[in-house]
Motif scaffolding. Structure first.
Motif, mmCIF file in Angstrom:
data_model
loop_
_atom_site.group_PDB
_atom_site.id
_atom_site.type_symbol
_atom_site.label_atom_id
_atom_site.label_comp_id
_atom_site.label_asym_id
_atom_site.label_seq_id
_atom_site.Cartn_x
_atom_site.Cartn_y
_atom_site.Cartn_z
ATOM 1 N N ALA A 1 0.819 -1.206 0.000
ATOM 2 C CA ALA A 1 0.000 0.000 0.000
ATOM 3 C C ALA A 1 0.856 1.262 0.000
ATOM 4 O O ALA A 1 0.408 2.327 -0.437
ATOM 5 C CB ALA A 1 -0.925 -0.002 1.217
ATOM 6 N N LEU A 2 2.073 1.126 0.503
ATOM 7 C CA LEU A 2 2.947 2.297 0.610
ATOM 8 C C LEU A 2 3.887 2.450 -0.577
ATOM 9 O O LEU A 2 4.668 3.401 -0.619
ATOM 10 C CB LEU A 2 3.783 2.192 1.901
ATOM 11 C CG LEU A 2 3.008 2.158 3.211
ATOM 12 C CD1 LEU A 2 3.960 1.945 4.372
ATOM 13 C CD2 LEU A 2 2.221 3.443 3.409
ATOM 14 N N ARG A 3 3.822 1.520 -1.529
ATOM 15 C CA ARG A 3 4.789 1.530 -2.620
ATOM 16 C C ARG A 3 4.767 2.841 -3.412
ATOM 17 O O ARG A 3 5.833 3.413 -3.684
ATOM 18 C CB ARG A 3 4.531 0.343 -3.544
ATOM 19 C CG ARG A 3 5.626 0.136 -4.588
ATOM 20 C CD ARG A 3 5.431 -1.198 -5.270
ATOM 21 N NE ARG A 3 5.571 -2.299 -4.319
ATOM 22 C CZ ARG A 3 5.180 -3.547 -4.560
ATOM 23 N NH1 ARG A 3 4.597 -3.837 -5.725
ATOM 24 N NH2 ARG A 3 5.353 -4.491 -3.655
ATOM 25 N N PRO A 4 3.593 3.382 -3.815
ATOM 26 C CA PRO A 4 3.619 4.665 -4.548
ATOM 27 C C PRO A 4 4.263 5.788 -3.743
ATOM 28 O O PRO A 4 4.984 6.619 -4.289
ATOM 29 C CB PRO A 4 2.131 4.945 -4.818
ATOM 30 C CG PRO A 4 1.480 3.606 -4.743
ATOM 31 C CD PRO A 4 2.239 2.840 -3.714
ATOM 32 N N PHE A 5 3.975 5.776 -2.432
ATOM 33 C CA PHE A 5 4.571 6.810 -1.582
ATOM 34 C C PHE A 5 6.097 6.701 -1.553
ATOM 35 O O PHE A 5 6.813 7.705 -1.658
ATOM 36 C CB PHE A 5 4.011 6.700 -0.160
ATOM 37 C CG PHE A 5 4.756 7.519 0.851
ATOM 38 C CD1 PHE A 5 4.584 8.893 0.926
ATOM 39 C CD2 PHE A 5 5.645 6.905 1.735
ATOM 40 C CE1 PHE A 5 5.274 9.644 1.869
ATOM 41 C CE2 PHE A 5 6.330 7.643 2.666
ATOM 42 C CZ PHE A 5 6.146 9.021 2.733
ATOM 43 N N PHE A 6 6.599 5.468 -1.443
ATOM 44 C CA PHE A 6 8.050 5.285 -1.376
ATOM 45 C C PHE A 6 8.722 5.571 -2.717
ATOM 46 O O PHE A 6 9.875 6.005 -2.753
ATOM 47 C CB PHE A 6 8.382 3.874 -0.897
ATOM 48 C CG PHE A 6 8.294 3.710 0.581
ATOM 49 C CD1 PHE A 6 9.233 4.266 1.415
ATOM 50 C CD2 PHE A 6 7.229 2.998 1.152
ATOM 51 C CE1 PHE A 6 9.146 4.132 2.787
ATOM 52 C CE2 PHE A 6 7.147 2.852 2.525
ATOM 53 C CZ PHE A 6 8.101 3.423 3.348
ATOM 54 N N TYR A 7 8.024 5.343 -3.807
ATOM 55 C CA TYR A 7 8.571 5.722 -5.109
ATOM 56 C C TYR A 7 8.781 7.240 -5.170
ATOM 57 O O TYR A 7 9.823 7.728 -5.617
ATOM 58 C CB TYR A 7 7.646 5.260 -6.233
ATOM 59 C CG TYR A 7 7.759 3.795 -6.567
ATOM 60 C CD1 TYR A 7 8.980 3.122 -6.460
ATOM 61 C CD2 TYR A 7 6.645 3.073 -7.000
ATOM 62 C CE1 TYR A 7 9.080 1.776 -6.759
ATOM 63 C CE2 TYR A 7 6.744 1.721 -7.313
ATOM 64 C CZ TYR A 7 7.968 1.083 -7.183
ATOM 65 O OH TYR A 7 8.081 -0.252 -7.480
ATOM 66 N N ARG A 8 7.759 7.970 -4.741
ATOM 67 C CA ARG A 8 7.894 9.427 -4.729
ATOM 68 C C ARG A 8 8.965 9.867 -3.749
ATOM 69 O O ARG A 8 9.734 10.799 -4.013
ATOM 70 C CB ARG A 8 6.554 10.080 -4.364
ATOM 71 C CG ARG A 8 5.469 9.914 -5.419
ATOM 72 C CD ARG A 8 4.312 10.857 -5.149
ATOM 73 N NE ARG A 8 3.699 10.627 -3.851
ATOM 74 C CZ ARG A 8 2.701 9.786 -3.635
ATOM 75 N NH1 ARG A 8 2.195 9.088 -4.659
ATOM 76 N NH2 ARG A 8 2.193 9.627 -2.431
ATOM 77 N N LEU A 9 9.025 9.198 -2.592
ATOM 78 C CA LEU A 9 10.032 9.541 -1.593
ATOM 79 C C LEU A 9 11.441 9.295 -2.129
ATOM 80 O O LEU A 9 12.352 10.112 -1.938
ATOM 81 C CB LEU A 9 9.801 8.719 -0.319
ATOM 82 C CG LEU A 9 10.794 8.958 0.833
ATOM 83 C CD1 LEU A 9 10.711 10.411 1.305
ATOM 84 C CD2 LEU A 9 10.514 8.003 1.982
ATOM 85 N N ALA A 10 11.618 8.150 -2.821
ATOM 86 C CA ALA A 10 12.935 7.846 -3.378
ATOM 87 C C ALA A 10 13.328 8.863 -4.443
ATOM 88 O O ALA A 10 14.478 9.313 -4.503
ATOM 89 C CB ALA A 10 12.930 6.438 -3.970
ATOM 90 N N HIS A 11 12.355 9.240 -5.278
ATOM 91 C CA HIS A 11 12.640 10.230 -6.320
ATOM 92 C C HIS A 11 13.017 11.575 -5.710
ATOM 93 O O HIS A 11 14.016 12.206 -6.107
ATOM 94 C CB HIS A 11 11.415 10.382 -7.218
ATOM 95 C CG HIS A 11 11.561 11.447 -8.276
ATOM 96 N ND1 HIS A 11 12.437 11.318 -9.333
ATOM 97 C CD2 HIS A 11 10.955 12.652 -8.410
ATOM 98 C CE1 HIS A 11 12.364 12.403 -10.089
ATOM 99 N NE2 HIS A 11 11.469 13.222 -9.558
ATOM 100 N N ASN A 12 12.229 12.022 -4.723
ATOM 101 C CA ASN A 12 12.521 13.306 -4.075
ATOM 102 C C ASN A 12 13.820 13.247 -3.285
ATOM 103 O O ASN A 12 14.567 14.235 -3.234
ATOM 104 C CB ASN A 12 11.367 13.716 -3.170
ATOM 105 C CG ASN A 12 10.112 14.046 -3.953
ATOM 106 O OD1 ASN A 12 10.199 14.485 -5.090
ATOM 107 N ND2 ASN A 12 8.952 13.831 -3.347
ATOM 108 N N SER A 13 14.104 12.088 -2.662
ATOM 109 C CA SER A 13 15.351 11.953 -1.905
ATOM 110 C C SER A 13 16.557 12.052 -2.826
ATOM 111 O O SER A 13 17.579 12.643 -2.466
ATOM 112 C CB SER A 13 15.371 10.610 -1.157
ATOM 113 O OG SER A 13 14.315 10.534 -0.237
ATOM 114 N N HIS A 14 16.410 11.473 -4.022
ATOM 115 C CA HIS A 14 17.503 11.564 -4.994
ATOM 116 C C HIS A 14 17.754 13.022 -5.384
ATOM 117 O O HIS A 14 18.915 13.479 -5.430
ATOM 118 C CB HIS A 14 17.166 10.737 -6.222
ATOM 119 C CG HIS A 14 18.191 10.817 -7.314
ATOM 120 N ND1 HIS A 14 19.449 10.259 -7.203
ATOM 121 C CD2 HIS A 14 18.154 11.420 -8.540
ATOM 122 C CE1 HIS A 14 20.133 10.500 -8.304
ATOM 123 N NE2 HIS A 14 19.377 11.201 -9.124
#
Length: 442
Positions: free
Chosen positions: A381-394
């Motif tokens: 359920a959190l996968r879309p959130f973590f994708y955005r988080l990983a992109h923003n973290s990069h």
């Protein structure tokens, strides 16, 4: 020494510091990160402080000061007018020691004035608003001088904690890849520990800078000793200058004093002007020259005699010694002003990271003590959130790297200066010890 300072010893130091002072680290991080945007938050909570449709020109400083004195006729002494940094902001008149808060360490009266109409919009005491209360909690834990000193010690302990954390993180070359791995499928505690190491590594440089500059702001005598210059602490204005002219019936007004002060610096921006007190009082005008690293509290200062209208003295940062220039960087580096808007945002994230480090480290310690149980984390359920988080973290990581490079380039000339100052202090200490030995021998 090697036998004593084993990895287990460093681990205990890191653990005990976190258990004893970790809460205060997290508290200072949260309050400091919020205080980065103190002015913006204050305007958000108090919409009357924002001018929606700026029109026309500012009223004269004399007219603005007359409105302040009319609103507060019984407050005698020096007032400091601080100019707004945008067309939508208010002029703030500061009265340093009001009787209502006289015995507090720092609790001036803040009077907000509309610069276009000279209307007094609000009068508030420092420490009695949300933003100033949070800033006091950050700088002195709301404990006046004792808290001020305690926060400085916390800064020193935070540097030790970061240093021990980096030592414990440092991997063997064969385990280098593992050190950067976040295992999201190994349970909540393992994830928290990996995040603790990962966030600690990438925030270490910023946190060290914040802790060191915070220590120097809490103990300005240390800064003066390192820089070899006095009167360079935050808010200091140099030596006290008095008027030697004969009092007369035609004193110089604020507008005229400002005009005279800008003579040596025609391209400088007016930031503050302090009114004189008594017959020997004098105007103190703070200006900001283009490129000056301090934005809110610049060091360009001109003293103008109230009775003669003449300039008594000028302080120009361009003429600073190497030590004074180094000292002038401490405040803007601590607040993020040195790196403009992006730097303030990165400092905001660094302050938040202290809270995350405290919670993740505490979670791991409680698990090791058997106080909590591990559990799986459902990432579907959190996968879309973590994708955005990983992109923003990069993106943030790249931004942080660029600004660290920029800061290193700006600070390169001062590294040699800092080393030279430290060597000079070491030579003085060695000479003092040698003289003491000679006296003991005699």
């Amino acid at each position: 020494m090697q036998r004593t300072l084993t990895r287990q010893t460093w681990l205990k130091i890191h653990l005990y510091l976190a258990l004893i002072a970790g809460f205060f680290f997290a508290l200072m991080g949260l309050t400091g990160s919020v205080s980065v945007y103190r002015e913006e938050l204050d305007e958000l909570l108090n919409p009357q402080l924002v001018i929606e449709l700026p029109q026309g020109k500012y009223q004269s400083l004399d007219r603005i000061m007359a409105s302040v004195r009319q609103a507060h006729p019984d407050r005698h002494g020096a007032w400091t007018l601080e100019m707004p940094r945008s067309p939508y902001g208010m002029v703030t008149a500061w009265y340093d020691k009001p009787r209502e808060t006289f015995f507090e360490l720092h609790a001036p009266l803040m009077v907000s004035v509309n610069p276009y109409t000279a209307e007094v919009v609000s009068s508030r005491f420092w420490g009695q608003t949300v933003t100033t209360w949070l800033l006091d909690l950050h700088t002195q834990l709301r404990l006046d001088r004792f808290g001020w000193n305690a926060v400085g010690i916390m800064g020193l302990l935070l540097m030790v904690s970061i240093g021990t954390g980096l030592y414990l993180w440092w991997p063997d070359m064969r385990q280098l890849r593992q050190a950067f791995t976040i295992r999201h499928d190994a349970g909540m505690v393992r994830l928290a520990f990996d995040l603790h190491r990962f966030i600690g590594l990438f925030s270490a440089a910023a946190l060290l800078a914040l802790a060191f500059t915070g220590l120097l702001l809490s103990y300005p005598a240390v800064l003066e000793s390192l820089a070899g210059a006095s009167g360079m602490a935050h808010g200091e204005t140099g030596r006290n200058i008095i008027s030697t002219a004969v009092p007369n019936s035609h004193p110089t007004g604020l507008a005229a004093a400002t005009f005279m002060a800008q003579g040596p610096f025609p391209h400088a921006e007016l930031r503050r002007i302090t009114t004189p007190v008594g017959d020997s009082g004098i105007y103190r005008v703070n200006l900001r020259q283009p490129g000056e690293i301090n934005q809110r509290h610049p060091y360009t200062t001109v003293w103008v005699d109230r009775w003669s209208g003449q300039i008594k003295e000028v302080r120009n940062p361009a003429d600073f010694s190497a030590g004074e220039t180094l000292a002038s960087w401490i405040w803007p580096l601590h607040t993020g002003e040195a790196l403009n808007g992006t730097g303030r945002f990165l400092w905001f994230l660094a302050g938040q990271s202290l809270f995350v480090l405290y919670i993740s480290g505490l979670l791991h310690w409680l698990y090791r003590r058997g106080k909590i149980r591990d559990r799986k984390v459902d990432f579907a359920a959190l996968r879309p959130f973590f994708y955005r988080l990983a992109h923003n973290s990069h993106r943030i990581g790249l931004m942080l790297f660029r600004y660290l490079v920029l800061l290193a380039q700006k600070a390169r000339p001062f590294v040699a200066i800092g080393v030279a100052l430290l060597l000079q202090q070491f030579d003085r200490l060695r000479a003092a010890m040698a003289n003491r030995q000679k006296r003991i021998g005699h």
